[in-house]
Scaffold this motif. Structure first.
Motif, mmCIF file in Angstrom:
data_model
loop_
_atom_site.group_PDB
_atom_site.id
_atom_site.type_symbol
_atom_site.label_atom_id
_atom_site.label_comp_id
_atom_site.label_asym_id
_atom_site.label_seq_id
_atom_site.Cartn_x
_atom_site.Cartn_y
_atom_site.Cartn_z
ATOM 1 N N VAL A 62 0.860 -1.101 0.180
ATOM 2 C CA VAL A 62 -0.036 -0.033 0.137
ATOM 3 C C VAL A 62 0.975 1.243 0.097
ATOM 4 C CG1 VAL A 62 -1.637 1.188 1.428
ATOM 5 C CG2 VAL A 62 -2.010 -1.091 1.014
ATOM 6 N N GLY A 63 1.884 1.164 0.889
ATOM 7 C CA GLY A 63 2.986 2.457 0.931
ATOM 8 C C GLY A 63 3.342 2.623 -0.457
ATOM 9 N N VAL A 64 4.020 1.567 -0.919
ATOM 10 C CA VAL A 64 5.054 1.685 -2.473
ATOM 11 C C VAL A 64 3.842 2.210 -3.409
ATOM 12 C CG1 VAL A 64 6.004 0.547 -4.105
ATOM 13 C CG2 VAL A 64 6.484 0.148 -1.653
ATOM 14 N N THR A 65 2.509 1.687 -3.489
ATOM 15 C CA THR A 65 1.530 2.059 -4.257
ATOM 16 C C THR A 65 1.154 3.636 -4.219
ATOM 17 O OG1 THR A 65 0.738 -0.136 -4.464
ATOM 18 C CG2 THR A 65 -0.645 1.394 -5.384
ATOM 19 N N ILE A 66 1.022 4.093 -2.911
ATOM 20 C CA ILE A 66 0.790 5.314 -2.910
ATOM 21 C C ILE A 66 1.866 6.350 -3.487
ATOM 22 C CG2 ILE A 66 0.220 7.274 -1.078
ATOM 23 C CD1 ILE A 66 -1.399 4.973 0.537
ATOM 24 N N ALA A 67 3.095 5.677 -2.931
ATOM 25 C CA ALA A 67 4.391 6.587 -3.309
ATOM 26 C C ALA A 67 4.416 6.849 -4.743
ATOM 27 C CB ALA A 67 5.636 5.832 -2.719
ATOM 28 N N SER A 68 4.085 5.504 -5.398
ATOM 29 C CA SER A 68 4.237 5.491 -6.938
ATOM 30 C C SER A 68 3.161 6.370 -7.632
ATOM 31 C CB SER A 68 3.933 4.122 -7.351
ATOM 32 O OG SER A 68 5.069 3.266 -6.861
ATOM 33 N N VAL A 69 2.035 6.815 -6.920
ATOM 34 C CA VAL A 69 1.075 7.507 -7.697
ATOM 35 C C VAL A 69 1.471 8.951 -7.487
ATOM 36 C CG1 VAL A 69 -1.374 8.290 -7.621
ATOM 37 C CG2 VAL A 69 -0.825 5.840 -7.319
ATOM 38 N N LEU A 70 2.108 9.107 -5.971
ATOM 39 C CA LEU A 70 2.131 10.805 -5.585
ATOM 40 C C LEU A 70 3.640 11.034 -6.391
ATOM 41 C CD1 LEU A 70 1.125 10.714 -1.985
ATOM 42 C CD2 LEU A 70 0.163 11.276 -4.047
ATOM 43 N N LEU A 71 4.868 10.444 -6.581
ATOM 44 C CA LEU A 71 5.876 10.730 -6.969
ATOM 45 C C LEU A 71 6.194 10.643 -8.516
ATOM 46 C CD1 LEU A 71 8.216 9.392 -3.985
ATOM 47 C CD2 LEU A 71 6.979 11.674 -4.408
ATOM 48 N N GLY A 72 6.893 11.313 -8.995
ATOM 49 C CA GLY A 72 7.317 11.057 -10.554
ATOM 50 C C GLY A 72 7.829 12.530 -10.975
ATOM 51 N N ASP A 73 7.685 12.784 -12.280
ATOM 52 C CA ASP A 73 8.135 14.145 -12.625
ATOM 53 C C ASP A 73 7.209 15.316 -12.352
ATOM 54 O OD1 ASP A 73 5.792 13.391 -13.933
ATOM 55 O OD2 ASP A 73 6.429 13.605 -16.218
ATOM 56 N N SER A 74 5.973 14.771 -11.794
ATOM 57 C CA SER A 74 5.092 16.019 -11.017
ATOM 58 C C SER A 74 4.864 15.375 -9.766
ATOM 59 C CB SER A 74 3.986 16.217 -11.850
ATOM 60 O OG SER A 74 4.510 16.946 -13.073
ATOM 61 N N LYS A 75 5.083 15.898 -8.467
ATOM 62 C CA LYS A 75 5.014 15.553 -7.324
ATOM 63 C C LYS A 75 3.622 16.003 -6.866
ATOM 64 C CE LYS A 75 9.761 15.320 -5.715
ATOM 65 N NZ LYS A 75 10.408 15.362 -7.089
ATOM 66 N N LEU A 76 3.062 15.029 -6.343
ATOM 67 C CA LEU A 76 1.379 15.196 -6.140
ATOM 68 C C LEU A 76 1.166 15.098 -4.480
ATOM 69 C CD1 LEU A 76 -0.432 13.218 -9.037
ATOM 70 C CD2 LEU A 76 0.420 15.641 -8.972
ATOM 71 N N LEU A 77 -0.120 15.539 -4.249
ATOM 72 C CA LEU A 77 -0.684 15.391 -2.724
ATOM 73 C C LEU A 77 -1.664 14.432 -2.747
ATOM 74 C CD1 LEU A 77 -0.453 18.953 -1.486
ATOM 75 C CD2 LEU A 77 1.285 17.297 -1.216
ATOM 76 N N LEU A 78 -2.000 13.784 -1.588
ATOM 77 C CA LEU A 78 -3.285 12.954 -1.485
ATOM 78 C C LEU A 78 -4.553 13.450 -1.855
ATOM 79 C CD1 LEU A 78 -2.271 10.781 1.578
ATOM 80 C CD2 LEU A 78 -2.623 9.910 -0.806
ATOM 81 N N GLY A 79 -4.515 14.808 -1.433
ATOM 82 C CA GLY A 79 -5.946 15.475 -1.904
ATOM 83 C C GLY A 79 -5.898 15.693 -3.502
ATOM 84 N N ASP A 80 -4.976 15.807 -4.113
ATOM 85 C CA ASP A 80 -4.984 15.568 -5.753
ATOM 86 C C ASP A 80 -5.446 14.432 -6.190
ATOM 87 O OD1 ASP A 80 -3.889 18.296 -5.625
ATOM 88 O OD2 ASP A 80 -1.636 17.418 -5.699
ATOM 89 N N VAL A 81 -5.006 13.348 -5.438
ATOM 90 C CA VAL A 81 -5.661 12.179 -5.761
ATOM 91 C C VAL A 81 -7.018 11.827 -5.630
ATOM 92 C CG1 VAL A 81 -5.051 9.601 -5.808
ATOM 93 C CG2 VAL A 81 -3.385 10.949 -5.700
#
Length: 688
Positions: free
Chosen positions: A379-398
């Motif tokens: 779960v932690g790795v999946t959340i990190a994969s969704v949030l991190l990348g060329d554009s960093k996001l927040l959980l609220g964005d998701v």
């Protein structure tokens, strides 16, 4: 399998002939001469035998003379040098390691040279040919030292092929990652790696010839000591032969020959494996070939015949304008793959299927704790994969995106990122489950879809579709991958099942199928247009780039079915993994059950490859780690292996996307970096 080999000097013979060896050698020389003559008459230009003869005698038109002198003669001469160098190198390596499978390919010499030259290319340095040869020599020698150190000189086991193939997969994955990261600096390196004897003038041949001569002369001077090694280490020491120094010197000289061939023409595959194997039976009839001083030249001539024969055959079968773009190494690799498969099926297998380990039963608390921790990590790795990348996001964005309230930019980012994360997660889980099933059915702890050629077959089917129908969707790609995986698995398991799934036969047949699939993939990439070639290379690196939810749906469906079926048949898996007799005593149809599990593993591997490209070692690492954590009961191994596979590939994809962002590395590259050392560690741990 009887893979232990001695030099021909140790082979008994009823009535070997001395004079026959000279006649056979003369026949080989005539064959090589005939192939050389035919080779220089073939090409794209309309320059046939009469024009070649006029060019050689100085009576040809300037244009015809230029074609013959600047292109065809150098090509033929390169074939002579490369074939002789690889044939002699393979014969020497097989003699000192006492292993008929030893060659520059199985010892990862070519992969080491490829990696060293690729690493040099990314620095932007433009080196002369001799300096490049030195770099290739160092890389190849280092790789051979690692493989021989793991397999053991003189042990004569299939461990050499396992260590060599694992190191080759790892080094090749890293090198192809460099090709994707630095396309300008490494331009042409992929084509070079397929092995082509085409030359532009004699400069390369003239620079590499002295190096090859040094290697050949050195081995011939070492011939008496190599003959003594065939008597056994103790007997050789009794004759005053320094055993270790002789072996090391022979390996260094063989690596020098391989480096000369690789620098001149790229890795021309499996000449060093096939040439000595063709000559070896002659020692039973002709006494001359029982001595290394005759055996090495005969292997060299046979290597030349293989290289020139492959080149002649290619140009005779394929149109001249197409054949010019097909490297000779592709043809020799296909020949080597077929040769290795035939060798595996015809030889007597002395290794039984892996002895079944006792079904260790760990406490329920250990299983629940391990599973809970792995779920949290996933779960932690999946959340990190969704949030991190060329554009960093927040959980609220998701959350806003999930509710349809995100802006256009945020929607675009998550619409492209979420399918990638899901593709990596489900592909890792599917490959782990496939590896678990294959290892249980074959009772071989080293069995894995990539090692056994199943992933290679799936990749071949998918690349064929990518290069011919670039706009094919996810379901079409899955179908093509399944067709390729099904064909390769029928070959591997059909041939390996003769007499039971012995470790040696299964690994060797799988290795041969993987080689053949890789050669055909290279052929497709070379012949297709540059756009499709780049797309195929990116996909082969295990990249999830550009995946959509449509691409993920087939994998998700197959994974759900696979997990349900495996869980329902968990007791049968336990019994099948024990031995041949227990399931029959309990009334189970062993053949039908084994076939069903293998079909399921093929479908899982194919859909994973279609969704995420070629990702190796997951099917090996995850089941091993699961058994170490929770014991061998499949009711517990299956969920833990699936979670571990999902974590491994999702983490690899995350690291590949973020470690050097905005540049991205494929998940297959990252799993190869992790999986290769782990595979080699298993070989070290299992060595007796």
């Amino acid at each position: 399998m009887a893979v232990t080999a001695t030099t021909p000097a140790t082979r008994p013979s009823a009535a070997p002939s001395r004079t026959g060896a000279a006649a056979v050698t003369a026949a080989l020389v005539l064959l090589v001469a005939a192939l050389a003559v035919v080779d220089i008459t073939q090409g794209t230009a309309a320059v046939g035998a009469p024009e070649v003869w006029k060019a050689l005698t100085g009576r040809a038109e300037p244009a015809d003379a230029s074609v013959v002198i600047a292109s065809r003669l150098p090509r033929m001469t390169a074939g002579l040098l490369v074939g002789a160098a690889l044939g002699i190198a393979g014969a020497a390596l097989q003699a000192v390691s006492r292993n008929v499978l030893a060659s520059p390919d199985t010892l990862a010499v070519n992969a080491g040279s490829y990696f060293a030259l690729g690493l040099t290319a990314v620095t932007g340095l433009s080196l002369p040919l001799l300096a490049s040869s030195g770099i290739a020599f160092v890389g190849g020698l280092a790789a051979a030292a690692v493989v021989l150190g793991l397999s053991g000189l003189g042990t004569g086991t299939v461990r050499l092929v396992l260590a060599g193939s694992a190191l080759t997969l790892g080094l090749t994955a890293v090198t192809e990652g460099l090709l994707l990261l630095f396309p300008r600096q490494t331009e042409g390196l992929y084509q070079w790696n397929q092995g082509s004897i085409a030359q532009n003038g004699f400069d390369g041949v003239l620079q590499m010839a002295p190096i090859a001569v040094v290697g050949v002369v050195g081995l011939l001077l070492l011939a008496r000591r190599i003959d003594a090694l065939a008597l056994g280490d103790d007997a050789a020491r009794g004759l005053g032969v320094p055993v270790r120094a002789t072996r090391v010197t022979a390996v260094v000289l063989a690596a020098l020959l391989s480096a000369a061939a690789v620098t001149l023409a790229g890795p021309v595959g499996f000449v060093g494996l096939c040439a000595p194997a063709i000559v070896r039976p002659l020692a039973r009839r002709f006494r001359g070939f029982t001595r290394t001083r005759m055996y090495l030249p005969a292997a060299g001539l046979t290597g030349v015949a293989l290289v020139l024969g492959s080149d002649v055959l290619l140009r005779a079968v394929v149109a001249a304008d197409v054949a010019v773009g097909v490297p000779t190494g592709v043809v020799t690799s296909l020949v080597g793959a077929a040769f290795l498969i035939v060798m595996a099926t015809r030889a007597r297998d002395t290794a039984e299927a892996a002895a079944s380990e006792r079904l260790r039963i760990r406490s329920r608390t250990v299983f629940l704790t391990t599973t809970s921790v792995l779920v949290l990590v996933l779960v932690g790795v999946t959340i990190a994969s969704v949030l991190l990348g060329d554009s960093k996001l927040l959980l609220g964005d998701v959350l806003n995106w999930a509710q349809g309230r995100a802006g256009r930019t945020m929607t675009f980012v998550l619409d492209t990122r979420v399918p990638r994360v899901l593709a990596a997660l489900f592909a890792g889980a599917a490959l782990a489950l496939a590896g678990t099933l294959v290892q249980a059915v074959t009772r071989n702890p080293l069995a894995e879809p990539a090692v056994l050629g199943i992933s290679g077959g799936a990749a071949l089917g998918a690349v064929l579709l990518v290069t011919t129908v670039p706009l094919a969707g996810g379901w079409g790609l899955s179908g093509a991958a399944f067709a390729g995986a099904a064909i390769s698995s029928v070959i591997v398991f059909g041939l390996a099942a003769r007499g039971g799934f012995q470790q040696n036969r299964l690994v060797l047949v799988g290795f041969g199928v993987a080689i053949g699939a890789s050669a055909l993939i290279s052929l497709l990439i070379i012949l297709t247009d540059p756009f499709n070639a780049t797309k195929a290379l990116t996909w082969l690196s295990g990249s999830t780039y550009g995946r959509s939810l449509t691409d993920v749906l087939p994998l998700m469906a197959v994974l759900v079915v696979g997990v349900v079926v495996a869980a329902m048949r968990r007791t049968e898996l336990d019994l099948v993994s024990l031995d041949e007799d227990t399931p029959r005593l309990l009334g189970l149809s062993l053949g039908r059950g084994r076939f069903g599990f293998l079909v399921l593993s093929v479908v899982l591997s194919a859909t994973a490859v279609a969704a995420a490209g070629t990702i190796g070692f997951v099917g090996l690492v995850a089941p091993h780690a699961a058994r170490a954590l929770v014991g061998r009961q499949h009711a517990r191994v299956i969920p833990v292996a699936v979670l571990l596979g999902a974590i491994l590939v999702t983490t690899a994809d995350l690291v590949g996307r973020t470690v050097i962002a905005p540049t991205q590395l494929g998940a297959g590259l990252m799993t190869a970096v992790i999986g290769t050392p782990y595979f080699l560690h298993l070989l070290i741990r299992s060595r007796r």
